[in-house]
Design an enzyme around this catalytic site. Structure first.
Site, PDB file in Angstrom:
ATOM      1  N   CYS A 134       0.945  -1.200  -0.017  1.00 26.81           N
ATOM      2  CA  CYS A 134      -0.051   0.051   0.062  1.00 26.81           C
ATOM      3  C   CYS A 134       0.873   1.279   0.059  1.00 26.81           C
ATOM      4  CB  CYS A 134      -0.820  -0.097   1.032  1.00 26.81           C
ATOM      5  SG  CYS A 134      -1.805   1.611   1.275  1.00 26.81           S
ATOM      6  N   HIS A 165       3.541  -9.520  13.100  1.00 26.78           N
ATOM      7  CA  HIS A 165       2.725  -8.870  11.990  1.00 26.78           C
ATOM      8  C   HIS A 165       3.478  -8.430  10.570  1.00 26.78           C
ATOM      9  CE1 HIS A 165       0.033  -5.922   9.952  1.00 26.78           C
ATOM     10  NE2 HIS A 165      -0.930  -6.426  10.705  1.00 26.78           N
ATOM     11  N   GLU A 167       3.431  -6.146   8.629  1.00 30.40           N
ATOM     12  CA  GLU A 167       3.950  -4.823   8.379  1.00 30.40           C
ATOM     13  C   GLU A 167       5.085  -4.330   9.029  1.00 30.40           C
ATOM     14  OE1 GLU A 167       0.541  -1.904   8.268  1.00 30.40           O
ATOM     15  OE2 GLU A 167       2.070  -0.099   8.722  1.00 30.40           O
ATOM     16  N   THR A 210       0.369   1.439  10.344  1.00 28.54           N
ATOM     17  CA  THR A 210      -0.652   2.493   9.583  1.00 28.54           C
ATOM     18  C   THR A 210      -2.015   1.947  10.502  1.00 28.54           C
ATOM     19  OG1 THR A 210      -0.930   0.691   8.022  1.00 28.54           O
ATOM     20  CG2 THR A 210       0.251   2.535   7.367  1.00 28.54           C
ATOM     21  N   CYS A 244      -3.280   5.547   8.796  1.00 27.76           N
ATOM     22  CA  CYS A 244      -3.888   5.767   7.558  1.00 27.76           C
ATOM     23  C   CYS A 244      -5.305   6.379   7.786  1.00 27.76           C
ATOM     24  CB  CYS A 244      -3.717   4.797   6.628  1.00 27.76           C
ATOM     25  SG  CYS A 244      -5.145   3.646   6.747  1.00 27.76           S
ATOM     26  N   SER A 273      -7.169  -9.686  11.509  1.00 27.22           N
ATOM     27  CA  SER A 273      -6.857  -8.061  10.900  1.00 27.22           C
ATOM     28  C   SER A 273      -6.745  -7.242  12.065  1.00 27.22           C
ATOM     29  CB  SER A 273      -8.091  -7.595  10.194  1.00 27.22           C
ATOM     30  OG  SER A 273      -8.063  -6.093  10.085  1.00 27.22           O
ATOM     31  N   SER A 319     -10.357  -4.277   5.409  1.00 27.22           N
ATOM     32  CA  SER A 319     -10.113  -5.305   4.392  1.00 27.22           C
ATOM     33  C   SER A 319     -11.433  -6.114   4.385  1.00 27.22           C
ATOM     34  CB  SER A 319      -8.904  -6.124   4.669  1.00 27.22           C
ATOM     35  OG  SER A 319      -9.193  -6.668   5.852  1.00 27.22           O
TER      36      SER A 319
END
Ligand code: SF4
Length: 373
Positions: A134, A165, A167, A210, A244, A273, A319
């Site tokens: 992203c 995680h 990210e 994010t 974000c 998530s 998502s």
């Protein structure tokens, strides 16, 4: 607590009921409205897949339609349970080491991003790499890379989730690539340890995941700034801005909905998530602050809900497909209808991949080649 572990729901909000379904993938398009219906539904905006998730899914679908070969990826492209199940059903395989894949196959870097070594290894194995990181995650990678230019620079990365995680792992990999000291901070003890180990003259650059809880990230960044100032250590960047826009706005809608005294909050999304989990935590915190009881239900689809009465809030992860949210609101059959709360800041926003080859794939340009890495 080890760095990056954060707080569990139980520790964060004792006494607030959290109900998790047995299966995350239960889904039925033929929604059966509950009887009797609840009184009213307040649904939080934005809802449906965010720009980054939509872009990642679009690339996978496009690759699937253009390439007769099997598709691979370092991780499912997003945490969306339904889209992941669809891609696996199409024959995609995720999490397989590049060395174990036959050369020439498409290999996708997920929306969470990855360490630069992942794409390098895939290319070295002869795979065609497509990167759907992203752009907002990519922005944090760029911020980390710039720390290499700061004398005595080091990164404090705010994350309240699990240490594995994707990210967080990707961000740590970017720092390692540039030999930048990288500390994960998820609570005040981590900050105290960092402030003690850092030396006067060093510059701590704060970056964040994010999908963090924006309030929690802002508070921790402020605490770090205060601790560092006492030791003559410079702190740069506000990590709260790395949360974000769509995650922040979904959290804000959740706060507004709980403030309107709903008795139940349904969080629609995948149990793995992080941004969905953050919504449940925000709801729990808000309920605790107000001292009012709140039952929180974390579900992926309407079929996982018990019968609910009264006023019900419905919010969704970035998502989560919009149809899953609509399935839940239809199931609840509100006698006084559905009221939208918040602002749909995702509306009209589309993302293109930051990687030129992947961008060409979905922007209508002919990719230079689907056979080159
Ligand atoms: S939640 Fe935010 S950072 Fe994550 S994919 Fe969506 S837009 Fe990008």
């Amino acid at each position: 607590m080890a760095p990056g572990e954060g707080l569990s729901m139980k520790e964060l909000a004792p006494g607030v009921q959290l109900w998790r379904p047995e299966s995350d993938l239960l889904h039925d398009p033929n929604v059966v409205p509950q009887e009797p219906g609840c009184r009213q539904v307040l649904v939080g905006l934005p809802l449906g897949e965010c720009g980054g998730v939509a872009m990642a899914n679009k690339v996978i679908v496009e690759l699937g339609s253009r390439s007769p070969q099997r598709l691979y990826g370092n991780h499912p492209p997003t945490h969306g349970a339904d889209s992941t199940a669809d891609f696996v059903g199409m024959g995609a395989r995720f999490g397989i080491a590049p060395a174990d894949i036959s050369p020439g196959q498409p290999y996708v870097i997920s929306a969470h991003g990855a360490a630069p070594s992942v794409a390098r290894e895939a290319k070295a194995s002869g795979l065609q790499v497509f990167d759907v990181t992203c752009p907002l995650v990519y922005r944090t990678h760029e911020a980390i890379k710039r720390v290499a230019e700061v004398a005595g620079g080091r990164v404090a990365y705010i994350s309240f989730g699990k240490p594995d995680h994707p990210e967080l792992v990707g961000a740590a990999g970017v720092a390692a690539e540039h030999e930048i000291p990288f500390d994960v901070i998820g609570n005040r003890e981590h900050v105290d340890a960092l402030a003690t180990s850092a030396q006067p003259g060093e510059t701590i650059v704060v970056v964040g995941q994010t999908t963090n809880n924006s309030d929690q990230a802002g508070e921790l960044a402020e605490y770090l700034a205060a601790q560092a100032a006492q030791r003559g250590i410079t702190v740069g960047r506000a990590a709260s801005r790395d949360v974000c826009h769509t995650v922040r706005d979904r959290q804000e809608s959740t706060r507004l909905i709980v403030a309107r005294r709903v008795g139940s909050l349904v969080v629609v999304g995948s149990v793995n998530s992080k941004n969905t989990e953050s919504l449940a935590k925000v709801g729990a915190e808000e309920a605790q602050r107000s001292g009012r009881p709140l039952d929180i239900y974390l579900v992926n689809s309407w079929g996982q809900l018990p019968i609910l009465g009264g006023d019900v809030g419905v919010v969704s992860g970035a998502s989560t497909r919009a149809q899953n949210v609509h399935g839940v609101t239809t199931r609840l059959a509100p006698r006084h209808g559905v009221t939208e709360v918040g602002v749909d800041t995702d509306k009209g926003i589309t993302f293109l991949p930051v990687d030129a080859k992947t961008r060409a794939l979905i922007s209508g340009e002919e990719p230079t080649s689907l056979r080159q890495g």
